[in-house]
Design a protein around this motif. Sequence first.
Motif, PDB file in Angstrom:
ATOM      1  N   ILE A 110      60.688  28.981  33.004  1.00  0.00           N
ATOM      2  CA  ILE A 110      59.875  29.226  31.728  1.00  0.00           C
ATOM      3  C   ILE A 110      58.580  29.710  32.607  1.00  0.00           C
ATOM      4  CG2 ILE A 110      58.766  28.219  29.941  1.00  0.00           C
ATOM      5  CD1 ILE A 110      60.763  26.090  29.884  1.00  0.00           C
ATOM      6  N   PHE A 111      58.426  31.043  32.205  1.00  0.00           N
ATOM      7  CA  PHE A 111      57.224  31.718  32.616  1.00  0.00           C
ATOM      8  C   PHE A 111      56.232  31.624  31.826  1.00  0.00           C
ATOM      9  CE2 PHE A 111      54.279  35.435  33.244  1.00  0.00           C
ATOM     10  CZ  PHE A 111      54.305  35.541  34.596  1.00  0.00           C
ATOM     11  N   ARG A 112      55.044  30.955  32.519  1.00  0.00           N
ATOM     12  CA  ARG A 112      53.999  30.750  31.668  1.00  0.00           C
ATOM     13  C   ARG A 112      52.934  31.984  31.791  1.00  0.00           C
ATOM     14  NH1 ARG A 112      55.611  26.355  28.697  1.00  0.00           N
ATOM     15  NH2 ARG A 112      56.873  25.166  30.019  1.00  0.00           N
ATOM     16  N   ASP A 113      52.880  32.577  30.774  1.00  0.00           N
ATOM     17  CA  ASP A 113      52.298  33.945  30.491  1.00  0.00           C
ATOM     18  C   ASP A 113      50.658  33.855  30.043  1.00  0.00           C
ATOM     19  OD1 ASP A 113      51.346  36.698  30.274  1.00  0.00           O
ATOM     20  OD2 ASP A 113      52.500  36.863  28.709  1.00  0.00           O
ATOM     21  N   ILE A 114      49.618  34.056  30.739  1.00  0.00           N
ATOM     22  CA  ILE A 114      48.235  33.703  30.545  1.00  0.00           C
ATOM     23  C   ILE A 114      47.749  35.034  29.764  1.00  0.00           C
ATOM     24  CG2 ILE A 114      47.976  31.713  32.058  1.00  0.00           C
ATOM     25  CD1 ILE A 114      46.131  34.139  33.548  1.00  0.00           C
ATOM     26  N   THR A 115      48.385  36.087  29.962  1.00  0.00           N
ATOM     27  CA  THR A 115      47.852  37.257  29.219  1.00  0.00           C
ATOM     28  C   THR A 115      47.572  37.159  27.754  1.00  0.00           C
ATOM     29  OG1 THR A 115      50.093  38.304  28.660  1.00  0.00           O
ATOM     30  CG2 THR A 115      49.025  38.778  30.787  1.00  0.00           C
ATOM     31  N   THR A 116      48.294  36.261  27.009  1.00  0.00           N
ATOM     32  CA  THR A 116      48.006  35.984  25.819  1.00  0.00           C
ATOM     33  C   THR A 116      46.654  35.209  25.527  1.00  0.00           C
ATOM     34  OG1 THR A 116      49.454  34.240  25.662  1.00  0.00           O
ATOM     35  CG2 THR A 116      50.345  35.965  24.776  1.00  0.00           C
ATOM     36  N   LEU A 117      46.261  34.394  26.739  1.00  0.00           N
ATOM     37  CA  LEU A 117      44.992  33.798  26.913  1.00  0.00           C
ATOM     38  C   LEU A 117      43.917  34.497  27.047  1.00  0.00           C
ATOM     39  CD1 LEU A 117      44.166  30.246  28.354  1.00  0.00           C
ATOM     40  CD2 LEU A 117      42.927  32.239  29.008  1.00  0.00           C
ATOM     41  N   LEU A 118      44.111  35.446  28.045  1.00  0.00           N
ATOM     42  CA  LEU A 118      43.233  36.446  28.524  1.00  0.00           C
ATOM     43  C   LEU A 118      42.752  37.348  27.075  1.00  0.00           C
ATOM     44  CD1 LEU A 118      44.417  37.458  31.757  1.00  0.00           C
ATOM     45  CD2 LEU A 118      42.617  35.733  31.429  1.00  0.00           C
ATOM     46  N   GLY A 119      43.655  37.559  26.457  1.00  0.00           N
ATOM     47  CA  GLY A 119      43.536  38.425  25.103  1.00  0.00           C
ATOM     48  C   GLY A 119      42.711  37.843  23.952  1.00  0.00           C
ATOM     49  N   ASP A 120      42.628  36.555  23.678  1.00  0.00           N
ATOM     50  CA  ASP A 120      42.074  35.870  23.077  1.00  0.00           C
ATOM     51  C   ASP A 120      40.399  35.712  23.562  1.00  0.00           C
ATOM     52  OD1 ASP A 120      40.980  33.880  21.506  1.00  0.00           O
ATOM     53  OD2 ASP A 120      42.965  32.846  21.045  1.00  0.00           O
ATOM     54  N   ALA A 121      39.591  36.317  22.673  1.00  0.00           N
ATOM     55  CA  ALA A 121      38.121  36.215  23.369  1.00  0.00           C
ATOM     56  C   ALA A 121      37.557  34.703  23.613  1.00  0.00           C
ATOM     57  CB  ALA A 121      37.146  36.946  22.649  1.00  0.00           C
ATOM     58  N   ARG A 122      37.813  33.924  22.428  1.00  0.00           N
ATOM     59  CA  ARG A 122      37.494  32.636  22.431  1.00  0.00           C
ATOM     60  C   ARG A 122      38.299  31.671  23.438  1.00  0.00           C
ATOM     61  NH1 ARG A 122      39.154  28.134  19.742  1.00  0.00           N
ATOM     62  NH2 ARG A 122      37.679  26.580  19.206  1.00  0.00           N
ATOM     63  N   ALA A 123      39.507  31.893  23.671  1.00  0.00           N
ATOM     64  CA  ALA A 123      40.348  31.071  24.720  1.00  0.00           C
ATOM     65  C   ALA A 123      39.916  31.527  25.914  1.00  0.00           C
ATOM     66  CB  ALA A 123      42.006  31.199  24.350  1.00  0.00           C
TER      67      ALA A 123
END
Length: 179
Positions: free
Chosen positions: A23-36
């Motif tokens: 299961i790959f944990r992809d942080i690009t979604t976190l990086l794309g969310d300014a608040r997160a």
Amino acid sequence: MTIADDLKASVRAIRDYPKPGIIFRDITTLLGDARAFRRAVDQLVQPWAGSKIDKVAGIEARGFILGGAVAHQVSAGFVPIRKKGKLPHTTVRIAYSLEYGLDEMEMHADAVKPGERVILIDDLIATGGTAEGAVKLLRQIGAEVVAACFIIDLPDLGGAAKLRAMDVPVRTLMEFDGH
């Protein structure tokens, strides 16, 4: 909801990548969310706010993104740790263990002066081979590794424990079971 739970919700899980059973944990979604992204950076630097940090070293490639932001927050310089052959000036190099063999990483020989206080940054700690190699590389040129910081820890794989055994404090923002 805790900060860790909030941040965890911004990480995408991709099953069977890069191979079946992972299961790959992809942080690009976190990086794309300014608040997160802002909260993650703030949480990574929080224990060292007001401390003297000379450099932040980021491991290629996501460690560059996080490391640059952390360096800005603590008013420190940024040092890229890269795969072999990517840096243009005189380098120091170390071999490190991967799941399926060895690789090499390097940094500029003059990137850190002896005695400088350095925080190591990457997105995720799993088996710890890359981070362990980076700590050894930094220490080889005389850096004081103040801490290693990661957004994600996969504690079942033992990497954070390996760094702690090297007397490196480890800061992680969230954990996921398995690998």
